[in-house]
Scaffold this motif. Sequence first.
Motif, PDB file in Angstrom:
ATOM      1  N   LEU A   1       5.835   4.079   2.572  1.00  0.00           N
ATOM      2  CA  LEU A   1       4.768   4.533   1.199  1.00  0.00           C
ATOM      3  C   LEU A   1       5.816   5.002   0.051  1.00  0.00           C
ATOM      4  CD1 LEU A   1       4.341   7.691   4.267  1.00  0.00           C
ATOM      5  CD2 LEU A   1       2.574   6.404   2.136  1.00  0.00           C
ATOM      6  N   ARG A   2       6.924   4.808   0.114  1.00  0.00           N
ATOM      7  CA  ARG A   2       7.754   4.560  -0.680  1.00  0.00           C
ATOM      8  C   ARG A   2       7.926   3.914  -1.575  1.00  0.00           C
ATOM      9  NH1 ARG A   2      12.904   5.352   1.090  1.00  0.00           N
ATOM     10  NH2 ARG A   2      12.867   7.891   0.783  1.00  0.00           N
ATOM     11  N   GLU A   3       7.741   2.501  -0.974  1.00  0.00           N
ATOM     12  CA  GLU A   3       7.165   1.395  -1.610  1.00  0.00           C
ATOM     13  C   GLU A   3       6.269   1.116  -2.392  1.00  0.00           C
ATOM     14  OE1 GLU A   3       8.351  -1.770   1.294  1.00  0.00           O
ATOM     15  OE2 GLU A   3      10.121  -0.941   1.189  1.00  0.00           O
ATOM     16  N   LEU A   4       5.113   1.871  -1.501  1.00  0.00           N
ATOM     17  CA  LEU A   4       3.772   1.504  -2.056  1.00  0.00           C
ATOM     18  C   LEU A   4       3.562   2.768  -3.478  1.00  0.00           C
ATOM     19  CD1 LEU A   4       1.941   1.677   1.159  1.00  0.00           C
ATOM     20  CD2 LEU A   4       2.580  -0.583  -0.717  1.00  0.00           C
ATOM     21  N   GLY A   5       4.623   3.699  -3.619  1.00  0.00           N
ATOM     22  CA  GLY A   5       4.669   3.856  -5.121  1.00  0.00           C
ATOM     23  C   GLY A   5       4.002   6.031  -5.266  1.00  0.00           C
ATOM     24  N   CYS A   6       4.111   6.521  -3.392  1.00  0.00           N
ATOM     25  CA  CYS A   6       3.396   7.152  -2.559  1.00  0.00           C
ATOM     26  C   CYS A   6       4.317   8.544  -3.343  1.00  0.00           C
ATOM     27  CB  CYS A   6       3.207   7.607  -1.334  1.00  0.00           C
ATOM     28  SG  CYS A   6       2.451   9.176  -0.969  1.00  0.00           S
ATOM     29  N   ASN A   7       4.154   9.175  -3.945  1.00  0.00           N
ATOM     30  CA  ASN A   7       5.318  11.023  -4.399  1.00  0.00           C
ATOM     31  C   ASN A   7       6.000  11.400  -3.617  1.00  0.00           C
ATOM     32  OD1 ASN A   7       2.741  10.495  -6.496  1.00  0.00           O
ATOM     33  ND2 ASN A   7       4.800  10.152  -8.134  1.00  0.00           N
ATOM     34  N   ALA A   8       4.943  11.523  -1.875  1.00  0.00           N
ATOM     35  CA  ALA A   8       5.416  12.556  -1.845  1.00  0.00           C
ATOM     36  C   ALA A   8       5.368  12.334  -0.400  1.00  0.00           C
ATOM     37  CB  ALA A   8       5.495  14.215  -2.143  1.00  0.00           C
ATOM     38  N   ALA A   9       6.263  13.474   0.908  1.00  0.00           N
ATOM     39  CA  ALA A   9       5.741  13.201   2.507  1.00  0.00           C
ATOM     40  C   ALA A   9       5.662  14.205   3.084  1.00  0.00           C
ATOM     41  CB  ALA A   9       6.545  12.213   3.043  1.00  0.00           C
TER      42      ALA A   9
ATOM     43  N   ARG B   1      -4.378  -3.746   6.077  1.00  0.00           N
ATOM     44  CA  ARG B   1      -5.162  -2.988   5.149  1.00  0.00           C
ATOM     45  C   ARG B   1      -5.363  -1.460   5.711  1.00  0.00           C
ATOM     46  NH1 ARG B   1     -11.363  -5.538   9.232  1.00  0.00           N
ATOM     47  NH2 ARG B   1     -11.268  -7.523   8.232  1.00  0.00           N
ATOM     48  N   SER B   2      -4.451  -1.055   6.585  1.00  0.00           N
ATOM     49  CA  SER B   2      -3.765  -0.262   6.277  1.00  0.00           C
ATOM     50  C   SER B   2      -2.983   0.217   5.150  1.00  0.00           C
ATOM     51  CB  SER B   2      -3.114   0.684   7.093  1.00  0.00           C
ATOM     52  OG  SER B   2      -4.127   1.642   8.762  1.00  0.00           O
ATOM     53  N   VAL B   3      -2.411  -0.277   4.832  1.00  0.00           N
ATOM     54  CA  VAL B   3      -1.381  -0.623   3.716  1.00  0.00           C
ATOM     55  C   VAL B   3      -2.226  -1.599   2.658  1.00  0.00           C
ATOM     56  CG1 VAL B   3       0.946  -2.557   1.954  1.00  0.00           C
ATOM     57  CG2 VAL B   3       1.033  -1.852   5.170  1.00  0.00           C
ATOM     58  N   THR B   4      -3.414  -1.958   1.911  1.00  0.00           N
ATOM     59  CA  THR B   4      -3.745  -2.361   1.447  1.00  0.00           C
ATOM     60  C   THR B   4      -4.761  -0.631   1.568  1.00  0.00           C
ATOM     61  OG1 THR B   4      -3.769  -4.632   1.727  1.00  0.00           O
ATOM     62  CG2 THR B   4      -5.613  -3.778   0.295  1.00  0.00           C
ATOM     63  N   LEU B   5      -5.274  -0.269   1.843  1.00  0.00           N
ATOM     64  CA  LEU B   5      -5.968   0.955   1.664  1.00  0.00           C
ATOM     65  C   LEU B   5      -5.322   1.539   1.029  1.00  0.00           C
ATOM     66  CD1 LEU B   5      -8.917   2.510   1.978  1.00  0.00           C
ATOM     67  CD2 LEU B   5      -8.374   2.830   4.064  1.00  0.00           C
ATOM     68  N   VAL B   6      -3.882   2.471   1.820  1.00  0.00           N
ATOM     69  CA  VAL B   6      -2.996   3.653   1.543  1.00  0.00           C
ATOM     70  C   VAL B   6      -2.789   3.002  -0.264  1.00  0.00           C
ATOM     71  CG1 VAL B   6      -0.735   4.415   1.008  1.00  0.00           C
ATOM     72  CG2 VAL B   6      -2.491   4.482   3.514  1.00  0.00           C
ATOM     73  N   GLN B   7      -2.456   1.336  -0.735  1.00  0.00           N
ATOM     74  CA  GLN B   7      -2.130   1.380  -1.728  1.00  0.00           C
ATOM     75  C   GLN B   7      -2.874   1.488  -2.538  1.00  0.00           C
ATOM     76  OE1 GLN B   7      -0.883  -2.391  -2.383  1.00  0.00           O
ATOM     77  NE2 GLN B   7      -0.049  -2.312  -3.681  1.00  0.00           N
ATOM     78  N   ALA B   8      -4.603   0.854  -3.205  1.00  0.00           N
ATOM     79  CA  ALA B   8      -5.505   1.194  -3.407  1.00  0.00           C
ATOM     80  C   ALA B   8      -5.749   2.859  -3.678  1.00  0.00           C
ATOM     81  CB  ALA B   8      -6.836   0.682  -2.642  1.00  0.00           C
ATOM     82  N   THR B   9      -5.270   3.455  -2.627  1.00  0.00           N
ATOM     83  CA  THR B   9      -5.487   5.060  -2.927  1.00  0.00           C
ATOM     84  C   THR B   9      -4.795   5.592  -3.661  1.00  0.00           C
ATOM     85  OG1 THR B   9      -7.067   4.688  -1.114  1.00  0.00           O
ATOM     86  CG2 THR B   9      -5.704   7.264  -1.893  1.00  0.00           C
ATOM     87  N   VAL B  10      -3.650   4.680  -3.522  1.00  0.00           N
ATOM     88  CA  VAL B  10      -2.075   5.617  -4.014  1.00  0.00           C
ATOM     89  C   VAL B  10      -2.301   5.325  -5.614  1.00  0.00           C
ATOM     90  CG1 VAL B  10       0.347   4.955  -4.910  1.00  0.00           C
ATOM     91  CG2 VAL B  10      -0.585   6.018  -2.661  1.00  0.00           C
ATOM     92  N   ASP B  11      -2.827   3.996  -6.121  1.00  0.00           N
ATOM     93  CA  ASP B  11      -3.189   3.360  -7.704  1.00  0.00           C
ATOM     94  C   ASP B  11      -4.171   3.768  -8.125  1.00  0.00           C
ATOM     95  OD1 ASP B  11      -2.791   1.111  -9.628  1.00  0.00           O
ATOM     96  OD2 ASP B  11      -4.968   0.869  -9.258  1.00  0.00           O
ATOM     97  N   LEU B  12      -4.988   4.231  -7.483  1.00  0.00           N
ATOM     98  CA  LEU B  12      -6.475   5.091  -7.792  1.00  0.00           C
ATOM     99  C   LEU B  12      -6.139   6.660  -8.694  1.00  0.00           C
ATOM    100  CD1 LEU B  12      -9.057   5.930  -8.299  1.00  0.00           C
ATOM    101  CD2 LEU B  12      -9.617   6.139  -6.154  1.00  0.00           C
ATOM    102  N   ALA B  13      -5.128   6.985  -7.691  1.00  0.00           N
ATOM    103  CA  ALA B  13      -4.835   8.351  -7.930  1.00  0.00           C
ATOM    104  C   ALA B  13      -4.343   8.627  -8.883  1.00  0.00           C
ATOM    105  CB  ALA B  13      -4.072   9.204  -6.518  1.00  0.00           C
TER     106      ALA B  13
ATOM    107  N   LEU C   1      -3.011  11.650 -11.000  1.00  0.00           N
ATOM    108  CA  LEU C   1      -2.800  12.911  -9.635  1.00  0.00           C
ATOM    109  C   LEU C   1      -1.574  12.931  -8.781  1.00  0.00           C
ATOM    110  CD1 LEU C   1      -6.857  13.060  -7.978  1.00  0.00           C
ATOM    111  CD2 LEU C   1      -5.330  14.847  -9.589  1.00  0.00           C
ATOM    112  N   TRP C   2      -0.895  13.629  -8.453  1.00  0.00           N
ATOM    113  CA  TRP C   2       0.187  13.395  -7.530  1.00  0.00           C
ATOM    114  C   TRP C   2      -0.231  13.154  -6.070  1.00  0.00           C
ATOM    115  CZ3 TRP C   2       5.828  14.273  -8.614  1.00  0.00           C
ATOM    116  CH2 TRP C   2       6.833  14.471  -7.504  1.00  0.00           C
ATOM    117  N   VAL C   3       0.274  12.270  -5.227  1.00  0.00           N
ATOM    118  CA  VAL C   3       0.580  11.494  -3.651  1.00  0.00           C
ATOM    119  C   VAL C   3       1.081  11.708  -2.838  1.00  0.00           C
ATOM    120  CG1 VAL C   3      -0.727   9.697  -2.717  1.00  0.00           C
ATOM    121  CG2 VAL C   3      -1.097   9.468  -5.208  1.00  0.00           C
ATOM    122  N   THR C   4       0.556  12.892  -2.064  1.00  0.00           N
ATOM    123  CA  THR C   4       1.526  12.958  -0.813  1.00  0.00           C
ATOM    124  C   THR C   4       0.684  12.890   0.367  1.00  0.00           C
ATOM    125  OG1 THR C   4       1.808  15.500  -1.878  1.00  0.00           O
ATOM    126  CG2 THR C   4       2.522  15.109   0.459  1.00  0.00           C
ATOM    127  N   ALA C   5       1.600  11.870   1.117  1.00  0.00           N
ATOM    128  CA  ALA C   5       1.276  11.231   2.230  1.00  0.00           C
ATOM    129  C   ALA C   5       1.516  12.498   3.633  1.00  0.00           C
ATOM    130  CB  ALA C   5       1.982  10.027   2.650  1.00  0.00           C
TER     131      ALA C   5
END
Length: 918
Positions: free
Chosen positions: A863-871, A830-842, A847-851
């Motif tokens: 996070l890299r696979e989910l498309g997050c930009n930075a960490a 569920r956390s994976v899904t939530l992060v993926q949805a948030t990254v997709d919305l941003a 918007l740039w997404v930083t974890a």
Amino acid sequence: MKTVSPVAPRAELRAALLTTLGDLLRLHAPHATLLACVGDQTARVRAGEAAQLLSGDLVPPDDWLERGEMTWITQGGALLGLLHSEASTEGQGVLVDMLTLLLTSARASEAPGDTELLISQLPVPAAWLSTDLSVQSVSRALLEWFGWTETEVLGQRLPDVWPGRNALPGLLEQAAAGRSLHLPDAPLTTRQGERWVRGEARPYFGSGAAGVLLTLQDVSGEYAQAARVSALMDSEAPTALLGPDGHVLHASAGLLELLPLTAPAVPGAPLWAWPCFADVPSSVVQDLFTVARSGGAARADVPLSQGGVLPLSVRRTSLPDLLVAEGLPAARVGQAPAGLLGQVLALTDSTAVALDHVGRVQFVSDSAAELLGLEVGRLLGLSLTRVMADLGVQVLRPDGEAHPIPDWRTLPLPLTHEVLLGLPSGKMRHMQLRATALPAEGSGKPGLLLTLRDFTALRRAQAKMRHDARHDALTGLLNRSGLNDALTRGTGLTGGEGRAGAVVALTPCKFGELVAALGRTACDHLLIQVAARLNDVALDEGGAAARLNDTTLAAFLPGRSAQEALERVQKVLKDPLRAGRRDIPVQFALGGTECAGADIQGGTVISDAEVAMQHALRQLDTPEQASVFRPALRAQMAQAFELEDALREAVGGEQLTLLYQPAIRLTDGRPMGAEALLRWNHPKLGLLGPGQFLGAAARTDLIGQVGDWVVRAALRGRTEIREALPEPYGAWRVGVNLNLQELRRSAGLRELLPLLSAQGAPDIEVTAGSLLDHSQETLGLLEQLRSLGAALSVDDFGDTATNLAALTRFPLDGVKLHPTLTARLPEDPRSVTLVQATVDLAHRLGLWVTAVGVETPEQLRVLRELGCNAAQGYAIAPPLALPELLDWLRQGEQSAVSAPNTPPAPTRKPRAKRTKRE
């Protein structure tokens, strides 16, 4: 009975109310001024003047707060009026009670029977008559005068109940027709005997009906005093009233007795031509008259035609062209003190009375005669003790206890004593009395000289100083010292000292903002309303209320626990206060403490309540705004104060520092910037995170200075990195956390504009909660920061309330995911899904997404696979000091050469337990 519409009499009822208020002031406080709520207006009432209706609310004029004494009139916590007097208001309790009754009744004047209730409660003999002169309501005082009962008079015509006043019906009918009348003085036989009565009849409206208000006043005292004065004029003292040419206008019986039987007085003849004197015309009398007419005081022994001399004085009166000649009776010649002493006293301003050996007045100064309210000539030759008793002069001790009029012959001499004199005018004067012996003349006996010094102004000033030392000038409540006395010694409390109970201290929150919005005068009015409510509660409980300082008030409620007292006070404060025509909801912080029933230390109890109040004031982010004192709070508050004090020194010194936690691009692992994290190197407590001291900064004026320091230090750190590593990190970015609310309220941004314009703004991270304010001011502030080069990010996204519309309304560049979103990666689907949805919305919003808070390499991979930009997080590097960050970046460059797309290895250092936010 004539009936009128319920609307029509309101103006008349208001006029009658104002007239009644003016009459009360005239009788009880002729020099006082009343401000009262009358309907939706404020009335200014003074005795003898027409009442004025003012616009605006019941607010005391500024000069009332600076001098005189002000009493506020309240009922049930509502402010009804303000009574101000330049003189002391002692003894005006009856007046305040009557004003409270009148103004309270006026508020509910539309209810049936209010007028009847009002008339019946008046403290003076009064009756309300219908237009046919039948009695509708009668005061208890009038019933007691005549021994009537209500059943005997109600509904009866007053002329039938009160016979023998033939002119009364005609006068009352004129009043019923709309004309106010003064009834002539007349003697009446009442239950208590005969008394002289003075009356007024005026039109009156109430309860939807018109009629006549008849009020009576007992003036028997005036007539009794007039009779006593007349009796004094008929005494043996030889006295004459002289015209401007010396002719005799009036002669007392004592002067007529000096005439020879064969030589009666000549009407219209000058005094020096009267045959009672030897050598007519008497040149001595003529010389006395000439000196007195020129403004002097003349006295001499004048030979009499039948032998002996008459000590005679001539002086001017307060009326132009009238003089008074005063002498001793011929039978007492030879008993007077030396003439030289009388002349010396006459030429001074001393308040003096000279008595002979049996206590008869031989000389009295003008000021002494004025004090007793009589002419000088009416006192000479009379017993001072009898004159004082006849005039009703009271002698009291300074504490107000009755003291019998002394027998002047038995006083131990010399004597100095302070007394209170109750004068015929009804006034009380503080006097210092000195008695000394007068030497005897010839073979006579010694007399007595009484001199008086008026200490009234001094004693009143001292009483006012004592009152002011224990009371607050604005609200009339006790001050800190007064409440301390009440708690410690029971001063002013119903049950005296040693009463157990609770003390509640309270303060309005954000009072400075209220003053800025409403003005100081309006806020003082709010404090008066709070004081009135608090005072009502305290008096109902038998306790006391006080104003401790500018914004802090307190109340002692006997017999209550601390929690009960807090709930009782909170209940009366829940209703909004009034400012102008607006209701102002005011939030209060309250603190309560209990006090034992014996050996109460008032100062300690008050201090404990204030400590609890300050604790509640610091907890305003929580629903609970009332605290009960416990000993640990004092240490906690002392520590908080020491922390705030030390923070002032830290801002101006070298104790604040920044740590930098780098962030990397997940596409290539290259460091791209760092978040600046504030730390405080406290000299005793060690390294403190922002959560341990930013709250203290927010409660003081330091939050703006701290933000200013952080921005400047971050820009210096960014410049140092760019200059040290220009090739790989010439575009190095630094982000700082700023509180938009504090930035809007301070001048920090305006002061930083020149620096930001020259060097470019750092990246700005704002909390999601601060973007709930959709004001134009917030939008303009963010746009201004972005125009200066700042990349704007929403910090802690996904943890607190966030309005998603804010992501499109404001000029944002990115979001930073809260650590709780990444903490359960990759195990929790569920956390994976939530992060993926948030990254997709941003990303859809550009918007740039930083974890944030990335702890493991596995989390980095997901996070890299989910498309997050930075960490950023400990999986990359912990927060580093600037030199360590430079070493880490250099190490990363070396690693990049040997293994491209590999981030630098984490710096090895001990891990502390992490909080929700570094």
